[in-house]
Scaffold this motif. Structure first.
Motif, PDB file in Angstrom:
ATOM      1  N   LEU A  57       0.990  -1.303  -0.035  1.00  0.00           N
ATOM      2  CA  LEU A  57      -0.036  -0.050   0.046  1.00  0.00           C
ATOM      3  C   LEU A  57       0.909   1.165   0.037  1.00  0.00           C
ATOM      4  O   LEU A  57       0.799   2.040  -0.826  1.00  0.00           O
ATOM      5  N   PHE A  58       2.070   1.334   0.799  1.00  0.00           N
ATOM      6  CA  PHE A  58       2.937   2.547   0.794  1.00  0.00           C
ATOM      7  C   PHE A  58       3.464   2.779  -0.470  1.00  0.00           C
ATOM      8  O   PHE A  58       3.354   3.746  -0.741  1.00  0.00           O
ATOM      9  N   MET A  59       3.919   1.542  -1.044  1.00  0.00           N
ATOM     10  CA  MET A  59       4.679   1.616  -2.357  1.00  0.00           C
ATOM     11  C   MET A  59       3.794   2.148  -3.402  1.00  0.00           C
ATOM     12  O   MET A  59       4.101   3.096  -4.302  1.00  0.00           O
ATOM     13  N   GLY A  60       2.279   1.764  -3.428  1.00  0.00           N
ATOM     14  CA  GLY A  60       1.456   1.910  -4.354  1.00  0.00           C
ATOM     15  C   GLY A  60       1.123   3.704  -4.205  1.00  0.00           C
ATOM     16  O   GLY A  60       0.946   4.206  -5.300  1.00  0.00           O
ATOM     17  N   ILE A  61       0.838   3.942  -3.170  1.00  0.00           N
ATOM     18  CA  ILE A  61       0.482   5.451  -2.974  1.00  0.00           C
ATOM     19  C   ILE A  61       1.860   6.228  -3.160  1.00  0.00           C
ATOM     20  O   ILE A  61       1.671   7.507  -3.883  1.00  0.00           O
ATOM     21  N   SER A  62       3.092   5.758  -2.956  1.00  0.00           N
ATOM     22  CA  SER A  62       4.126   6.713  -3.072  1.00  0.00           C
ATOM     23  C   SER A  62       4.467   6.731  -4.729  1.00  0.00           C
ATOM     24  O   SER A  62       4.529   7.835  -5.308  1.00  0.00           O
ATOM     25  N   CYS A  63       4.349   5.750  -5.189  1.00  0.00           N
ATOM     26  CA  CYS A  63       4.630   5.467  -6.644  1.00  0.00           C
ATOM     27  C   CYS A  63       3.340   6.422  -7.508  1.00  0.00           C
ATOM     28  O   CYS A  63       3.798   7.028  -8.568  1.00  0.00           O
ATOM     29  N   GLY A  64       1.962   6.151  -7.153  1.00  0.00           N
ATOM     30  CA  GLY A  64       0.887   7.037  -7.514  1.00  0.00           C
ATOM     31  C   GLY A  64       1.367   8.473  -7.529  1.00  0.00           C
ATOM     32  O   GLY A  64       1.060   9.449  -8.571  1.00  0.00           O
ATOM     33  N   LEU A  65       1.754   9.133  -6.375  1.00  0.00           N
ATOM     34  CA  LEU A  65       1.952  10.281  -6.077  1.00  0.00           C
ATOM     35  C   LEU A  65       3.073  11.121  -6.966  1.00  0.00           C
ATOM     36  O   LEU A  65       2.717  11.917  -7.768  1.00  0.00           O
ATOM     37  N   ILE A  66       4.175  10.324  -6.779  1.00  0.00           N
ATOM     38  CA  ILE A  66       5.193  10.877  -7.735  1.00  0.00           C
ATOM     39  C   ILE A  66       5.168  10.631  -9.118  1.00  0.00           C
ATOM     40  O   ILE A  66       5.702  11.254 -10.148  1.00  0.00           O
ATOM     41  N   GLY A  67       4.785   9.362  -9.482  1.00  0.00           N
ATOM     42  CA  GLY A  67       4.532   9.089 -10.763  1.00  0.00           C
ATOM     43  C   GLY A  67       3.549   9.816 -11.380  1.00  0.00           C
ATOM     44  O   GLY A  67       3.779   9.974 -12.711  1.00  0.00           O
ATOM     45  N   SER A  68       2.529  10.648 -10.770  1.00  0.00           N
ATOM     46  CA  SER A  68       1.803  11.587 -11.602  1.00  0.00           C
ATOM     47  C   SER A  68       2.644  12.657 -12.155  1.00  0.00           C
ATOM     48  O   SER A  68       2.330  13.328 -13.410  1.00  0.00           O
ATOM     49  N   LEU A 249       5.693   3.611 -11.375  1.00  0.00           N
ATOM     50  CA  LEU A 249       5.867   5.044 -11.574  1.00  0.00           C
ATOM     51  C   LEU A 249       4.992   5.464 -12.729  1.00  0.00           C
ATOM     52  O   LEU A 249       4.411   6.695 -12.706  1.00  0.00           O
ATOM     53  N   VAL A 250       4.767   4.683 -13.708  1.00  0.00           N
ATOM     54  CA  VAL A 250       4.258   5.063 -15.022  1.00  0.00           C
ATOM     55  C   VAL A 250       2.764   4.733 -15.255  1.00  0.00           C
ATOM     56  O   VAL A 250       1.966   5.505 -15.419  1.00  0.00           O
ATOM     57  N   ILE A 251       2.420   3.423 -14.828  1.00  0.00           N
ATOM     58  CA  ILE A 251       1.263   2.835 -15.222  1.00  0.00           C
ATOM     59  C   ILE A 251       0.115   3.224 -14.296  1.00  0.00           C
ATOM     60  O   ILE A 251      -0.898   3.519 -15.019  1.00  0.00           O
ATOM     61  N   PRO A 252       0.012   3.356 -13.265  1.00  0.00           N
ATOM     62  CA  PRO A 252      -0.880   4.040 -12.263  1.00  0.00           C
ATOM     63  C   PRO A 252      -1.468   5.321 -12.638  1.00  0.00           C
ATOM     64  O   PRO A 252      -2.455   5.563 -12.974  1.00  0.00           O
ATOM     65  N   CYS A 271      -2.911   7.429  -6.732  1.00  0.00           N
ATOM     66  CA  CYS A 271      -2.552   6.678  -5.566  1.00  0.00           C
ATOM     67  C   CYS A 271      -3.561   5.409  -5.192  1.00  0.00           C
ATOM     68  O   CYS A 271      -3.010   4.427  -4.695  1.00  0.00           O
ATOM     69  N   ILE A 272      -4.922   5.764  -5.443  1.00  0.00           N
ATOM     70  CA  ILE A 272      -5.779   4.651  -5.285  1.00  0.00           C
ATOM     71  C   ILE A 272      -5.461   3.335  -6.307  1.00  0.00           C
ATOM     72  O   ILE A 272      -5.642   2.234  -5.866  1.00  0.00           O
ATOM     73  N   LEU A 273      -5.101   3.686  -7.330  1.00  0.00           N
ATOM     74  CA  LEU A 273      -4.839   2.673  -8.431  1.00  0.00           C
ATOM     75  C   LEU A 273      -3.384   2.018  -8.170  1.00  0.00           C
ATOM     76  O   LEU A 273      -3.327   0.722  -8.169  1.00  0.00           O
ATOM     77  N   GLY A 274      -2.697   2.707  -7.569  1.00  0.00           N
ATOM     78  CA  GLY A 274      -1.168   2.345  -7.237  1.00  0.00           C
ATOM     79  C   GLY A 274      -1.472   1.345  -6.120  1.00  0.00           C
ATOM     80  O   GLY A 274      -0.774   0.052  -6.062  1.00  0.00           O
ATOM     81  N   ALA A 275      -2.095   1.787  -5.056  1.00  0.00           N
ATOM     82  CA  ALA A 275      -2.167   1.056  -3.798  1.00  0.00           C
ATOM     83  C   ALA A 275      -3.169  -0.346  -4.444  1.00  0.00           C
ATOM     84  O   ALA A 275      -2.690  -1.515  -3.811  1.00  0.00           O
ATOM     85  N   PHE A 276      -4.342  -0.096  -4.976  1.00  0.00           N
ATOM     86  CA  PHE A 276      -4.801  -1.429  -5.522  1.00  0.00           C
ATOM     87  C   PHE A 276      -4.121  -2.402  -6.216  1.00  0.00           C
ATOM     88  O   PHE A 276      -4.280  -3.531  -5.855  1.00  0.00           O
ATOM     89  N   SER A 277      -3.435  -1.763  -7.020  1.00  0.00           N
ATOM     90  CA  SER A 277      -2.141  -2.988  -7.820  1.00  0.00           C
ATOM     91  C   SER A 277      -1.548  -3.416  -6.866  1.00  0.00           C
ATOM     92  O   SER A 277      -1.032  -4.809  -7.024  1.00  0.00           O
ATOM     93  N   VAL A 298       2.849  -5.400 -11.131  1.00  0.00           N
ATOM     94  CA  VAL A 298       2.761  -4.758 -12.320  1.00  0.00           C
ATOM     95  C   VAL A 298       1.741  -5.427 -13.432  1.00  0.00           C
ATOM     96  O   VAL A 298       1.238  -4.325 -14.148  1.00  0.00           O
ATOM     97  N   LEU A 299       1.500  -6.505 -13.298  1.00  0.00           N
ATOM     98  CA  LEU A 299       0.426  -6.936 -14.259  1.00  0.00           C
ATOM     99  C   LEU A 299      -1.128  -6.639 -13.951  1.00  0.00           C
ATOM    100  O   LEU A 299      -1.696  -6.398 -14.819  1.00  0.00           O
ATOM    101  N   VAL A 300      -1.018  -6.804 -12.414  1.00  0.00           N
ATOM    102  CA  VAL A 300      -2.468  -5.977 -12.276  1.00  0.00           C
ATOM    103  C   VAL A 300      -2.867  -4.423 -12.800  1.00  0.00           C
ATOM    104  O   VAL A 300      -3.831  -4.147 -13.060  1.00  0.00           O
ATOM    105  N   SER A 301      -1.617  -3.768 -12.532  1.00  0.00           N
ATOM    106  CA  SER A 301      -1.625  -2.376 -12.697  1.00  0.00           C
ATOM    107  C   SER A 301      -1.765  -2.260 -14.277  1.00  0.00           C
ATOM    108  O   SER A 301      -2.649  -1.365 -14.785  1.00  0.00           O
ATOM    109  N   ALA A 302      -1.030  -3.054 -15.023  1.00  0.00           N
ATOM    110  CA  ALA A 302      -1.446  -3.054 -16.766  1.00  0.00           C
ATOM    111  C   ALA A 302      -2.728  -3.562 -16.947  1.00  0.00           C
ATOM    112  O   ALA A 302      -3.346  -3.008 -17.874  1.00  0.00           O
ATOM    113  N   PHE A 303      -3.356  -4.385 -16.303  1.00  0.00           N
ATOM    114  CA  PHE A 303      -4.749  -4.935 -16.539  1.00  0.00           C
ATOM    115  C   PHE A 303      -5.459  -3.897 -16.305  1.00  0.00           C
ATOM    116  O   PHE A 303      -6.599  -3.763 -17.227  1.00  0.00           O
TER     117      PHE A 303
END
Length: 482
Positions: A57-68, A249-252, A271-277, A298-303
C-alpha cells in the motif's frame, strides 16, 4: 502499429517475464488450497502478511503520487534510467558494509542515483545529444556496472549475500520493519513536498516560462522531483525490483490520466490505483506457488490500465467503437430514407411504395445490402412491409416498403438538410453548384435543427435548391403537403 497493439505486446512480455522470472512469491511453503490461502491473507493475522500489505500500500501510494508528475512532465524514461542507475550503488553499499544493512544500501543507492543525474546533466551541457539518447546511455552503462558488481559479489562469496538479487526482481515476502519505516519516510517526504509546492508544480508543469516570470524556482522544483523519484524508487526496490519499479511509476499515473481532468483528482486516483495494484498483486501471489509478487503487481496495474483504456466513458476504445458503429448504422438508415424520398419525388409523389429494385438502382448496392437496409428501416418503425401487385394478384416478386408518417418526416428532414446546405454554399460561400453535393452528403447527418432554422432564415425560407429541386419546409413536413 497502433497503441492498443503495442500495449498488448508489452503485456505479453511482462506475462512471459512473470512466468520465467525467479522473483519470490509471498505464500507459505505448505501446499494449501487457494481458498484457504485467500482466507488467511484477508484475515491479516500473520505479521508477515501485515508487513506485505502495508508495504504494498505504501509503495502504491508513493509511486502514484510521484508518478503523476513523472507522467505529466514526460519523465518516464528518466524514471527508468534512475531505477537502473541505483543498482551499482546497492552493490557498492553491500560491499562497504559487508551486510544487507538498509542504511548502507540506501546511501549507496542515493549516491548512484545522484551520479546518474549528474551524468545526464553533463551530457546535456557538453553535447548536442537529445535527451532520450543520453538517458539510454546512462541507463545501459549504470545497469551494466551493477550487473558486473553483483556477479563479482557472488563469485567472491560474501557470507550474507543471500537475497541480494531480490533487488533485481523484488521479494515482497522478505520485507522487514525497517523497510516499512523507510517507505513511510519516503511517502511522508513525497506528500509533504507536493503539499507545500502544489501550485508551483501545477503552474511550472504547464508553462515553465511563465513560472520563471512570476518568480517560481523551476530548478528547485526539478531537482526536488528528481530526489523524490530516487527515494521512491529505492523504497520500492524490495517490492518490485530494479527492472519493474519504473512500471509502477508510470502505469497507475497513466491510467489516472485517462479519466481525470483536474490535478487533485489525478493525484488521488493515481494513489488509489497504485495501492490497489500493490494489494491485488500481493494477494494473487499469496494464492499459489510460483507466482512472483513483483511482476504480478505490475500485471494487475497493466490490466487495470487496459480495462480503463477500452471501457472509459466517451473515449474508451470499445465505447468509441460502439459509438462509431451506431453512427454508421444511423447514417445508413438516413441514406435509405433520403433515397426513398428521391424515388417518390421522381414519381411526383403519386405512389407510396418503394421497391428493392428501385432502391438498388438509386443506392448502387447489391440486393442483399438493400434488403438489409430496408429491414432496418422497418425494424426502426419508419416503414412497413408491402407487396407489389401484378394483374390484380398479390405476388411476392420483390421486397417493397411504405414509409410511415414518422419515417416520411425523417426522410424530409434529411433531404431538407442536404438541399439547404447546398443552397447555402452556392449563395453565401460562392461554391459552384456542381461542387456542393459531396460536402452536403456529410453535413446532412450532423447539422442540428437550430442551425437549419438559422440557414432558412438567412436564405429567406427558400423553396428550391441550386439544382431546382424542392426543399421541404418544416411546415410542409408537418402538414403533409408534399
Amino acid at each position: 502499429m497502433d497503441k492498443s497493439r503495442k500495449f498488448s505486446l508489452v503485456l505479453i512480455g511482462i506475462f512471459t517475464f512473470c512466468i520465467l522470472s525467479e522473483a519470490k512469491q509471498i505464500g507459505s511453503e505448505t501446499d494449501l488450497k487457494w481458498l484457504e490461502q485467500a482466507e488467511r491473507f484477508l484475515r491479516m493475522e500473520d505479521p508477515s502478511v501485515q508487513r506485505v500489505i502495508l508495504g504494498c500500500l505504501f509503495m502504491g501510494i508513493s509511486c502514484g503520487l510521484i508518478g503523476s508528475y513523472v507522467v505529466t512532465r514526460r519523465l518516464s524514461l528518466f524514471g527508468d534510467t534512475l531505477s537502473h542507475a541505483v543498482l551499482p550503488g546497492i552493490a557498492v553499499g553491500f560491499v562497504w558494509s559487508g551486510t544487507k544493512d538498509n542504511y548502507s544500501l540506501f546511501v549507496g543507492a542515493m549516491i548512484a542515483g545522484f551520479l546518474g543525474v549528474s551524468c545526464l546533466s553533463i551530457l546535456k551541457k557538453i553535447t548536442n545529444m537529445k535527451g532520450d539518447s543520453s538517458l539510454g546511455i546512462v541507463l545501459s552503462a549504470f545497469y551494466a556496472v551493477g550487473i558486473c558488481l553483483l556477479t563479482r559479489i557472488q563469485k567472491v562469496g560474501y557470507s550474507q549475500q543471500g537475497g541480494l538479487d531480490s533487488f533485481m526482481l523484488g521479494q515482497v515476502s522478505s520485507i522487514s520493519i525497517q523497510d516499512l519505516y523507510f517507505q513511510i519516510i519516503a511517502l511522508l517526504l513525497i506528500g509533504l513536498f507536493i503539499f507545500l509546492n502544489y501550485r508551483q508544480l501545477l503552474v511550472s508543469g504547464f508553462d515553465p516560462q511563465f513560472s520563471r516570470s512570476i518568480g517560481i524556482q523551476i530548478e528547485f522544483l526539478q531537482y526536488g522531483l528528481w530526489i523524490l523519484i530516487s527515494i521512491c524508487i529505492i523504497s520500492s526496490l524490495q517490492m518490485v525490483g530494479v527492472i519493474l519499479v519504473s512500471a509502477m511509476l508510470v502505469i497507475p499515473a497513466s491510467t489516472a490520466s485517462l479519466v481525470s481532468k483536474r490535478m487533485n483528482t489525478y493525484l488521488l486516483l493515481a494513489c488509489i490505483l497504485g495501492a490497489f495494484s500493490g494489494f491485488s498483486g500481493a494477494f494473487l501471489s499469496f494464492l499459489g506457488k510460483n507466482l512472483p509478487a513483483g511482476p504480478l503487481i505490475v500485471l494487475v496495474s497493466a490490466f487495470v490500465f487496459t480495462i480503463v483504456l477500452f471501457f472509459r466513458p466517451e473515449k474508451g476504445v470499445i465505447v468509441r467503437w460502439l459509438k462509431l458503429r451506431s453512427e454508421n448504422s444511423r447514417i445508413a438508415l438516413e441514406n435509405t430514407l433520403k433515397a426513398s424520398f428521391q424515388i417518390l419525388e421522381n414519381k411526383d409523389f403519386k405512389e407510396t411504395e418503394i421497391s428493392s429494385q428501385e432502391m438498388m438502382r438509386k443506392r448502387g448496392l447489391s440486393s442483399a445490402e438493400v434488403e438489409g437496409e430496408m429491414e432496418n428501416v422497418i425494424n426502426a418503425g419508419l416503414a412497413t412491409r408491402s407487396t407489389l401487385k401484378l394483374d390484380n394478384t398479390k405476388l411476392p416478386l420483390q421486397m417493397s416498403v411504405i414509409l410511415t408518417q414518422k419515417g416520411w418526416e425523417y426522410a424530409c428532414r434529411i433531404v431538407r438538410n442536404h438541399r439547404l446546405w447546398e443552397l447555402y454554399l452556392t449563395n453565401e460561400a460562392q461554391y459552384e453548384p456542381d461542387h456542393v453535393h459531396e460536402d452536403a452528403e456529410k453535413i446532412e447527418h450532423v447539422i442540428g435543427e437550430k442551425t437549419v432554422r438559422r440557414i432558412e432564415k438567412l436564405l429567406k425560407n427558400p423553396k428550391r435548391d441550386p439544382h431546382g429541386k424542392l426543399i421541404p419546409s418544416m411546415e410542409d413536413i408537418q402538414e403533409g403537403n408534399l
